[in-house]
Design a protein around this motif. Structure first.
Motif, mmCIF file in Angstrom:
data_model
loop_
_atom_site.group_PDB
_atom_site.id
_atom_site.type_symbol
_atom_site.label_atom_id
_atom_site.label_comp_id
_atom_site.label_asym_id
_atom_site.label_seq_id
_atom_site.Cartn_x
_atom_site.Cartn_y
_atom_site.Cartn_z
ATOM 1 N N PHE A 253 30.430 -20.158 12.279
ATOM 2 C CA PHE A 253 29.861 -20.381 13.603
ATOM 3 C C PHE A 253 30.090 -19.161 14.494
ATOM 4 N N ILE A 254 29.342 -19.130 15.570
ATOM 5 C CA ILE A 254 29.430 -18.064 16.560
ATOM 6 C C ILE A 254 29.245 -18.684 17.938
ATOM 7 N N LEU A 255 30.028 -18.221 18.907
ATOM 8 C CA LEU A 255 29.737 -18.503 20.313
ATOM 9 C C LEU A 255 28.949 -17.299 20.829
ATOM 10 N N SER A 256 27.671 -17.520 21.132
ATOM 11 C CA SER A 256 26.824 -16.397 21.521
ATOM 12 C C SER A 256 27.256 -15.770 22.843
ATOM 13 N N THR A 257 27.980 -16.533 23.648
ATOM 14 C CA THR A 257 28.518 -15.985 24.902
ATOM 15 C C THR A 257 29.997 -15.681 24.723
ATOM 16 N N PRO A 258 30.548 -14.754 25.505
ATOM 17 C CA PRO A 258 31.971 -14.415 25.355
ATOM 18 C C PRO A 258 32.873 -15.620 25.630
ATOM 19 N N VAL A 259 34.023 -15.606 24.993
ATOM 20 C CA VAL A 259 35.042 -16.630 25.258
ATOM 21 C C VAL A 259 35.730 -16.316 26.584
ATOM 22 N N GLU A 260 36.800 -17.017 26.871
ATOM 23 C CA GLU A 260 37.522 -16.809 28.132
ATOM 24 C C GLU A 260 37.942 -15.340 28.270
ATOM 25 N N PRO A 261 38.150 -14.893 29.501
ATOM 26 C CA PRO A 261 38.530 -13.481 29.704
ATOM 27 C C PRO A 261 39.896 -13.163 29.096
ATOM 28 N N LEU A 262 40.145 -11.877 28.938
ATOM 29 C CA LEU A 262 41.380 -11.405 28.308
ATOM 30 C C LEU A 262 42.616 -11.929 29.020
ATOM 31 N N GLY A 263 42.611 -11.939 30.344
ATOM 32 C CA GLY A 263 43.787 -12.383 31.089
ATOM 33 C C GLY A 263 44.184 -13.807 30.764
ATOM 34 N N TYR A 264 43.221 -14.661 30.481
ATOM 35 C CA TYR A 264 43.530 -16.054 30.131
ATOM 36 C C TYR A 264 44.404 -16.116 28.881
ATOM 37 N N PHE A 265 44.049 -15.334 27.874
ATOM 38 C CA PHE A 265 44.804 -15.374 26.614
ATOM 39 C C PHE A 265 46.158 -14.673 26.758
ATOM 40 N N ILE A 266 46.224 -13.605 27.536
ATOM 41 C CA ILE A 266 47.518 -12.931 27.734
ATOM 42 C C ILE A 266 48.480 -13.855 28.473
ATOM 43 N N ASP A 267 47.995 -14.518 29.518
ATOM 44 C CA ASP A 267 48.860 -15.445 30.261
ATOM 45 C C ASP A 267 49.360 -16.569 29.363
ATOM 46 N N SER A 268 48.477 -17.071 28.525
ATOM 47 C CA SER A 268 48.890 -18.131 27.596
ATOM 48 C C SER A 268 49.925 -17.623 26.604
ATOM 49 N N ALA A 269 49.725 -16.399 26.092
ATOM 50 C CA ALA A 269 50.659 -15.844 25.104
ATOM 51 C C ALA A 269 52.049 -15.658 25.699
ATOM 52 N N LEU A 270 52.124 -15.205 26.957
ATOM 53 C CA LEU A 270 53.425 -14.955 27.572
ATOM 54 C C LEU A 270 54.164 -16.239 27.910
ATOM 55 N N VAL A 271 53.494 -17.373 27.759
ATOM 56 C CA VAL A 271 54.137 -18.668 27.994
ATOM 57 C C VAL A 271 54.365 -19.416 26.680
ATOM 58 N N ARG A 272 53.402 -19.321 25.757
ATOM 59 C CA ARG A 272 53.401 -20.205 24.598
ATOM 60 C C ARG A 272 53.711 -19.515 23.278
ATOM 61 N N HIS A 273 53.768 -18.192 23.239
ATOM 62 C CA HIS A 273 53.979 -17.541 21.940
ATOM 63 C C HIS A 273 55.370 -17.880 21.403
#
Length: 479
Positions: A276-296
């Motif tokens: 599968f492909i999401l033809s539009t971009p996923v959430e912005p980079l900051g969303y994933f970085i913020d999640s990583a710094l809390v949940r990694h």
């Protein structure tokens, strides 16, 4: 070739179905799974893997072991009551030398007054034996109850409990990391097996098509409408198609075995969730970085290591402080039983171990953990950004390859029409067939690259369990 066109047209009249076979065959749907094949959606495969994964079971066992250890030490520093008993028997012998006493008795008359010495000398004085053995033996039993209660140990017990609790958190972080890793592994093997199966199907269909073109070339050579070189070129193309098909088949078989082993299936597994492909971009980079710094999980492990270092430091400091304990013991018997109770204090005034050096070492371990945490946060943020950019590159590559697919299809259509009209050769048609299979496989590979990049991104952000949400959001299915 111009002079051969009429003969070529006539020689191809017996191929009405062959010339349009390539495009139709490449669009053919795969055969349904056989009876011994387990058809699994991605969510079903994940549930099966989570239930049967040895890696996850080992991680859970490690967490349970640390949790039980933590529970077992919750009462550390409390009172200890014990009962003791003994039964005994003894036999004691004492040898007495009586020779000195006999000598004293013999000299006793000389010490009397003269008037009595003669009287005493006429009396018979018995002689004692030279030695005498005293024997004593007995049996008995004794029982008592004792209690010890540490009133103050300088914080040592709290440090031990805190250290074990930190070890439990470390094991939990390792288990979370193992969960993310098996999720990513499943994505890799599930969709790679699907990609390999698709590639094997395309290569097999191309082989069948080119085989028919090769047979046609042989008949055309016999009819004298193509040269021997063109015939050999068609044969070489067919041999290459056979090699590619066999290799793709072997790759698909190995990928299927890897997937079956991952989900602990006895037979083969047929993936049902398409690429599968999401033809539009996923959430912005900051969303994933913020999640990583809390949940990694890696940050949780570093925090647990820091807590362990802090508790070790507290333990070292506790050994410098005095220790106070209460104690007592009493015989278990009726009547006038013996007992004792009291309070004891112990304070080490001098120790051969250099406590200052050990304390400094534990402080350095705390500093090490703090530095490691800072480096880990930087590395994780960079990893997330790399995975996010890889995902975007894969998305754009897949969408941009639409033109290549359309071009390959149009070239195949033109080569098919050209062969009918005598403007293309059999080799041209074979090249078009091969190129279309190659382009379709490459676009499927781009879709797989997107899926794998998404799994890597979610793992680095601590969001692996949300992969199914992106499947549901996908607006492009590579069927």
């Amino acid at each position: 070739m111009q002079r051969h066109r009429p003969a070529l047209r006539s020689s191809l009249l017996w191929l009405p179905a062959l010339l349009g076979f390539g495009a139709a065959a490449l669009a053919q749907a795969p055969a349904p799974p056989s009876a011994d094949t387990l058809a699994l959606s991605f969510d079903a495969a994940r549930a099966r893997m989570l239930d049967r994964s040895d890696k996850l079971a080992a991680a859970r066992a490690a967490v349970d072991a640390k949790e039980l250890q933590r529970q077992g030490l919750q009462g550390l520093g409390g009172p200890t009551v014990s009962i003791s008993g003994l039964a005994y028997a003894y036999n004691a012998n004492l040898n007495l030398d009586l020779d000195p006493l006999n000598q004293k008795l013999g000299q006793a008359g000389a010490m009397l007054p003269p008037s009595l010495q003669g009287f005493v000398s006429r009396l018979p004085i018995p002689q004692l034996p030279n030695s005498y053995t005293l024997n004593r033996h007995d049996t008995g039993a004794n029982a008592s109850v004792s209690a010890v209660w540490p009133l103050y140990l300088g914080g040592a017990t709290d440090a031990v409990r805190g250290f074990v609790s930190a070890q439990t958190r470390e094991a939990q972080a390792d288990a979370e990391q193992a969960g993310h890793e098996v999720d990513t592994l499943l994505v890799q093997r599930y969709f790679s097996a699907q990609l390999a199966q698709r590639a094997a199907l395309l290569r097999a269909q191309a082989e069948r098509t080119i085989a028919q073109h090769d047979a046609a070339a042989q008949k055309m050579l016999a009819a004298g409408v193509i040269s021997r070189v063109e015939r050999l070129q068609a044969g070489a193309a067919y041999e290459e198609a056979r090699r590619n098909a066999r290799k793709a088949e072997d790759d698909a078989a190995l990928a299927a075995v890897a997937l079956a082993r991952t989900v602990r299936a006895e037979g083969s597994v047929a993936p049902q969730t398409p690429l599968f492909i999401l033809s539009t971009p996923v959430e912005p980079l900051g969303y994933f970085i913020d999640s990583a710094l809390v949940r990694h999980p890696g940050l949780g492990k570093v925090a647990a290591k820091k807590s362990q270092a802090e508790q070790l430091h507290e333990g070292e400091e506790a050994l410098r402080r005095p220790q106070v304990i209460a104690f007592g013991t009493r015989e278990l018997k009726s009547g006038n039983a013996d007992w004792v109770a009291g309070v004891g204090v112990r304070w080490s005034l001098y120790d051969s171990v250099d406590r200052n050096a050990l304390s400094a070492a534990s402080l350095k371990q705390i500093e090490q953990a703090e530095r490691t945490d800072a480096q880990a946060r930087s590395d994780i943020a960079l990893l997330v950004e790399r995975n996010w950019r890889a995902l975007e590159n894969a998305r754009r590559q897949y969408l941009e390859m639409k033109v290549s697919v359309e071009l390959a299809q149009e070239v195949l259509r033109l080569r098919t029409s050209g062969l009918r009209e005598g403007t293309s050769t059999t080799l041209d048609l074979i090249d078009a067939e091969t190129n279309q299979a190659k382009v379709l496989t490459e676009r499927a590979q781009a879709a797989n690259d997107y899926v794998q990049a998404l799994a890597q991104l979610l793992e680095s952000a601590g969001l692996s369990d949300s992969f199914s949400d992106y499947i549901a959001r996908a607006d492009v299915k590579v069927n």
